[in-house]
Design a protein around this motif. Structure first.
Motif, short mmCIF file in Angstrom:
data_model
loop_
_atom_site.label_atom_id
_atom_site.label_comp_id
_atom_site.label_asym_id
_atom_site.label_seq_id
_atom_site.Cartn_x
_atom_site.Cartn_y
_atom_site.Cartn_z
N UNK A 1 33.11 69.36 -15.38
CA UNK A 1 34.43 68.52 -15.39
C UNK A 1 35.05 68.33 -16.56
N UNK A 2 36.31 67.99 -16.50
CA UNK A 2 37.10 67.90 -17.75
C UNK A 2 36.65 66.81 -18.81
N UNK A 3 35.75 65.90 -18.37
CA UNK A 3 35.17 64.93 -19.25
C UNK A 3 34.14 64.13 -18.83
N UNK A 4 33.52 63.20 -19.53
CA UNK A 4 32.48 62.52 -19.18
C UNK A 4 32.66 61.17 -18.53
N UNK A 5 33.49 61.34 -17.06
CA UNK A 5 33.69 60.08 -16.38
C UNK A 5 32.65 59.24 -16.15
N UNK A 6 33.05 57.96 -16.39
CA UNK A 6 32.14 56.86 -16.34
C UNK A 6 31.40 57.07 -15.05
N UNK A 7 30.32 56.79 -15.08
CA UNK A 7 29.60 57.16 -13.73
C UNK A 7 28.84 55.89 -13.12
N UNK A 8 28.89 54.73 -13.85
CA UNK A 8 28.73 53.50 -13.23
C UNK A 8 29.13 52.30 -14.25
N UNK A 9 29.43 50.99 -13.58
CA UNK A 9 29.63 49.76 -14.33
C UNK A 9 28.77 49.00 -13.84
N UNK A 10 28.08 48.03 -14.46
CA UNK A 10 27.19 47.32 -14.14
C UNK A 10 27.34 45.70 -14.75
N UNK A 11 27.57 44.84 -13.57
CA UNK A 11 27.68 43.54 -13.94
C UNK A 11 26.17 42.90 -14.10
N UNK A 12 26.04 41.66 -14.66
CA UNK A 12 24.96 41.04 -14.88
C UNK A 12 24.62 40.14 -13.76
N UNK A 13 23.61 39.87 -13.26
CA UNK A 13 23.36 39.07 -11.98
C UNK A 13 22.31 37.76 -12.53
N UNK A 14 22.07 36.74 -12.15
CA UNK A 14 21.05 35.80 -12.34
C UNK A 14 19.98 35.78 -11.45
#
Length: 454
Positions: free
Chosen positions: A216-229
């Motif tokens: 692919x043309x670039x390193x697409x973000x493959x996940x974003x991670x929120x923090x849970x308690x």
């Protein structure tokens, strides 16, 4: 830094928001996940409070806390990513060899180094470099290298602004806004592959992650991670929100005193892909949503015990990708980890975890630190683990890369090669926690008028 420059933390916060907005537009389920995590966190704070949830004083950062992950293909890409993140006050911390779990990359995490920077915005990006040397087929290895050599994953404007920030020591508000916009393009998803269908499928058969990095043309973000308690509550409630979770939570078991890092995710999307040669359209599976729960950082002694117990678990059972042995895995994990102390007093007194020492609300009597802690003149607060776990990261990756057979890999860490590609040494995360603990104790004792620890 001159007064007219945006601070690195301000730029980092702008970039984190822009990244989250872009990913939410690309992967709508991420928005659903964010809403679920917000609801669970609000419930936990209302029921038990921040201190009991292991997040004392962190209420404001938890709301905006994210980590992302990208995978680059060449040393040159990695070195420039390091320079890009430095503009935002993010630096490489830790070396992670994911070949230990059959994933052909090694990695670091770019994040703020100091407590103040983490408090202002704790955005992190787990960044992996492809190990071409682990592709056994020489012809395929050469073909992958040739593809990577022809691409440029940074816009000219981004490269110009990185150089400007380095030359003048920062960016003013207008340049900072332009930098965020230009840098975001590196992480955007592109559904058109840069290779023909034949090469894509050969790489994917070798390992799906190799195809994800190379094609692919670039390193697409493959996940974003929120923090849970409360990650167990999020895991249980995901199906009701129309989200399919992975079978098991990665990392340590449920505990009264959380340690290190626990992670889960919703299963990756199958996204349409077209190929350079106009070959038959296919689907690519890589991008997903992840959730994390962070506990106390462990000392070298604590980490040794954690690794020993996890290895004992894995000798007995490994979680199946289809979830068929999930209950059995959780049972073994809990039974084996019963050997790990589960009170903060026990963790601290046995030297297994790091704590920030602050002044309490009781009068000081004497200078013995343990006596002062027992009396409440000093209070030990768990230092949050800000980093990652290689086996857990690999487990998340593997569960979201499809079910194809892939070549087996042997563990082969090579920190020297990674740092050479990076163009810098990675910081030792344990040293950062030890320094924070020691500095907090000295500061607390000075406040009490005691001086150095007895």
């Amino acid at each position: 830094m001159t007064a007219n420059f945006s601070s690195p933390s301000q730029i980092r916060a702008q970039f984190s928001r822009a990244m989250s907005d872009m990913y939410r537009a690309e992967v709508p389920q991420y928005g659903t996940l964010m809403a679920l995590v917000a609801d669970v966190n609000a419930d936990v704070l209302a029921r038990v409070g921040a201190a009991a949830a292991g997040a004392a004083g962190q209420e404001s950062r938890i709301e905006v806390e994210r980590h992302g992950a990208i995978r680059v293909g060449t040393p040159e890409e990695l070195a420039t990513i390091r320079r890009l993140f430095a503009v935002m006050g993010m630096f490489p911390v830790g070396y992670y060899d994911l070949s230990v779990a059959g994933v052909p990359v090694h990695s670091t995490a770019f994040r703020p180094l100091d407590v103040a920077g983490l408090a202002e915005n704790p955005f992190r990006v787990f960044t992996s470099l492809l190990r071409l040397d682990l592709i056994e087929d020489a012809a395929l290895r050469d073909a992958a290298a040739a593809v990577l050599a022809t691409r440029s994953i940074f816009t000219p404007g981004c490269l110009e602004l990185i150089a400007r920030a380095e030359a003048q020591g920062g960016l003013d508000d207008a340049d900072a806004a332009r930098f965020v916009s230009e840098a975001l393009e590196t992480f955007r998803w592109h559904g058109k592959s840069t290779v023909d269908a034949g090469l894509y499928w050969k790489l994917r058969k070798t390992h799906p992650l190799i195809a994800d990095i190379v094609c692919f043309p670039g390193p697409h973000i493959n996940h974003l991670t929120p923090r849970t308690l409360d990650i167990d509550l999020v895991q249980a409630q995901m199906p009701a929100r129309g989200i399919q979770p992975k079978a098991v939570v990665e990392g340590p078991p449920t505990r009264r005193c959380p340690i290190l890092l626990r992670q889960t995710s919703f299963l990756a999307l199958s996204e349409p892909v077209t190929f350079r040669d106009g070959g038959e359209a296919g689907t690519h599976t890589a991008r997903f949503g992840e959730i994390e729960q962070r506990g106390v950082a462990l000392t070298p002694k604590g980490r040794q015990l954690y690794d020993q117990l996890l290895a004992e678990v894995r000798k007995t059972i490994s979680p199946a990708g289809d979830g068929s042995n999930a209950d059995a895995y959780r049972t073994v994990l809990s039974e084996v980890f019963a050997a790990f102390p589960d009170t903060h007093e026990g963790l601290r007194q046995q030297g297994l975890a790091y704590y920030r020492i602050v002044v309490g609300n009781k009068a000081a009597d004497g200078s013995d630190v343990e006596a002062l802690l027992a009396s409440g003149a000093l209070v030990a607060q768990p230092i949050t683990y800000e980093d990652f776990l290689p086996v857990s990261a690999a487990g998340i990756f593997q569960s979201n890369l499809g079910d194809e057979r892939r070549d087996d890999l042997e563990a082969s860490p090579n920190r020297a090669a990674f740092e050479a590609a990076l163009g810098a040494a990675v910081s030792d995360e344990l040293a950062l926690y030890a320094t924070e603990q020691e500095a907090s104790l000295k500061a607390a004792l000075r406040t009490l008028g005691i001086g150095e620890a007895a």
